[in-house]
Design a protein around this motif. Structure first.
Motif, PDB file in Angstrom:
ATOM      1  N   ASN A 188      78.581  89.023  55.731  1.00 18.28           N
ATOM      2  CA  ASN A 188      77.406  88.447  54.883  1.00 18.28           C
ATOM      3  C   ASN A 188      77.265  88.839  53.545  1.00 18.28           C
ATOM      4  O   ASN A 188      76.972  88.024  52.683  1.00 18.28           O
ATOM      5  CB  ASN A 188      76.180  88.629  55.791  1.00 18.28           C
ATOM      6  N   THR A 233      75.328  92.519  44.716  1.00 16.43           N
ATOM      7  CA  THR A 233      73.833  91.973  44.643  1.00 16.43           C
ATOM      8  C   THR A 233      73.261  92.871  43.433  1.00 16.43           C
ATOM      9  O   THR A 233      72.238  92.279  42.772  1.00 16.43           O
ATOM     10  CB  THR A 233      72.804  92.395  45.672  1.00 16.43           C
ATOM     11  N   GLY A 256      77.619  86.001  50.782  1.00 18.17           N
ATOM     12  CA  GLY A 256      76.385  85.887  49.665  1.00 18.17           C
ATOM     13  C   GLY A 256      76.896  85.709  48.261  1.00 18.17           C
ATOM     14  O   GLY A 256      76.463  85.035  47.535  1.00 18.17           O
ATOM     15  N   ALA A 300      73.143  81.530  49.756  1.00 16.53           N
ATOM     16  CA  ALA A 300      73.449  83.053  49.430  1.00 16.53           C
ATOM     17  C   ALA A 300      72.409  83.782  49.687  1.00 16.53           C
ATOM     18  O   ALA A 300      72.570  85.143  50.182  1.00 16.53           O
ATOM     19  CB  ALA A 300      73.689  83.100  48.103  1.00 16.53           C
ATOM     20  N   ARG A 301      71.248  83.446  49.739  1.00 21.33           N
ATOM     21  CA  ARG A 301      69.909  84.338  50.085  1.00 21.33           C
ATOM     22  C   ARG A 301      69.785  84.457  51.326  1.00 21.33           C
ATOM     23  O   ARG A 301      69.576  85.634  51.876  1.00 21.33           O
ATOM     24  CB  ARG A 301      68.720  83.321  49.454  1.00 21.33           C
ATOM     25  N   PHE A 312      72.238  87.289  52.270  1.00 23.90           N
ATOM     26  CA  PHE A 312      71.970  88.454  51.579  1.00 23.90           C
ATOM     27  C   PHE A 312      70.445  89.046  52.355  1.00 23.90           C
ATOM     28  O   PHE A 312      70.361  90.152  52.523  1.00 23.90           O
ATOM     29  CB  PHE A 312      71.604  88.619  49.924  1.00 23.90           C
TER      30      PHE A 312
END
Length: 407
Positions: free
Chosen positions: A216, A285, A220, A239-240, A243
């Motif tokens: 993941n 991130t 993401g 992507a959100r 994440f």
């Protein structure tokens, strides 16, 4: 598991320093008895070590072809893997990114040829639905491992996106979008919370129903790149979502991230706890929540073996050093920029350089997968001291401070 536009936080905070971390900063764990001596490790990776590592990747790439011939390099060389000729696409994606990070004309040419090889195997896959496979044989380009793991798809996609961003050649973006569509169609689970992307398809083309934190993170980062390059908001939303799963795996008390879920897609898998998700979550991130996970690696996975130190693969076995993970950690420290991080990163890079020079089955150029044979990952695999293209590429990315998760 894998055998890979925010401003940096410049507040220079010392995040969660442990006694071991503090001991390093005060000199108790230094490889030299005197700060005044300015030991070589304080300079980190030398230009010679970097040049030799690139030479290793070039040599591996040219082992079964030359010029513009489509080809892949075998991932492991020597020792336990003396006769091994498989090329893992995760490693190949990293090689592309390392070449692009240095960015000479020859580097870009080689990266383009390898990227075109990835497009070739995607276009000529027997199922033909946009997937690539875990590995191919370097001497024939035939499928080695037919599994289609989600994380591997995302790494191939990221490499193609980097190539598109660097060269402007549309075919690389087209291939990346095919990979992304496959991931979304075959692995998204919006039914079983915590929602996220599952493991992909097995060698028998059966669904892998667990959700991996690592996968993941990869998805993401990949989808965030697509959102930036295409302007399509759907990729940003996806992507959100990926994440969001990563955030759900965060243990607030311990500061680390769990591996993911069991095959039921719901129950958290708490054993083992690997290194890669800790540093990758931060690199992908740049979220302050994951600064502590980098420190957790330093605290819990420190390892020393065969005259070098670094970090191990997971909390299952800290008797040996995992050189790829040590490079992950060095890069995360360089990006995090907390107090003492630069010094720690240089120490990690120096140790990787020592492994490059001293591994018994090496050539003085490639970085070995482990400091010595038999490192237990906790996931049913062992790592060996054989030079590894993936570990070598990660060393180069860390030495050049090039974050593969970000454009």
């Amino acid at each position: 598991m894998s055998q890979q536009a925010f401003a940096r936080d410049r507040r220079a905070l010392l995040v969660g320093a442990s006694s071991a971390f503090t001991a390093f900063l005060t000199g108790a764990m230094l490889p030299s008895p005197s700060w005044a001596a300015s030991p070589a490790w304080m300079r980190g990776a030398s230009t010679t070590a970097v040049r030799k590592a690139f030479d290793f990747l070039d040599t591996k790439f040219d082992e079964y072809g030359a010029g513009d011939a489509l080809r892949v390099p075998r991932s492991y060389t020597g020792g336990f893997f003396e006769t091994f000729i498989s090329s893992f696409l995760y490693d190949d994606a990293l090689i592309i990114m390392a070449w692009l990070a240095r960015g000479t004309a020859e580097d870009v040419r080689r990266a383009t040829v390898l990227g075109d090889t990835l497009l070739h195997v995607q276009r000529h896959d027997p199922i033909g639905d946009g997937r690539t496979r875990a590995s191919y044989q370097a001497d024939s380009l035939e499928i080695g491992s037919p599994a289609a793991y989600t994380g591997n798809q995302a790494w191939v996609g990221m490499a193609l996106v980097h190539l598109y961003a660097h060269t402007g050649k549309r075919r690389f973006l087209t291939g990346a979008l095919r990979e992304a569509a496959w991931i979304q169609e075959h692995t998204w689970d919006g039914v079983r919370a915590p929602y996220g992307y599952t493991g992909g398809r097995s060698a028998a083309d059966q669904p892998l129903t667990f959700k991996a934190t690592e996968h993941n993170i990869d998805v993401g980062a990949f989808f965030a790149m697509l959102a930036r390059l295409t302007g399509d908001r759907v990729w940003r939303a996806r992507a959100r979502a990926a994440f969001g799963f990563v955030a759900a795996m965060r243990d607030r008390a311990g500061g680390h991230l769990w591996t993911g879920t069991d095959p039921d897609g719901v129950t958290t898998n708490r054993n083992p706890i690997p290194e890669d998700v800790q540093t990758w979550a931060y690199l992908a991130t740049l979220d302050d929540r994951y600064r502590r996970s980098v420190t957790w690696v330093l605290d819990q996975l420190a390892a020393r073996d065969a005259g070098i130190s670094g970090v191990s693969f997971s909390n299952t076995d800290v008797s040996k050093v995992w050189l790829e993970g040590t490079a992950h950690t060095a890069l995360a420290l360089r990006v995090r920029e907390a107090k003492g991080d630069d010094l720690l990163a240089r120490r990690q890079l120096w140790n990787i350089q020592q492994a490059q020079a001293t591994t018994p089955v090496g050539d003085g150029r490639g970085i070995p997968a482990a400091s010595s044979d038999g490192l237990d990952t906790g996931f049913g695999d062992l790592y060996y001291a054989s030079p590894h293209t993936g570990a070598t590429a990660w060393f180069l990315l860390a030495a050049l401070t090039s974050n593969p998760f970000r454009l």
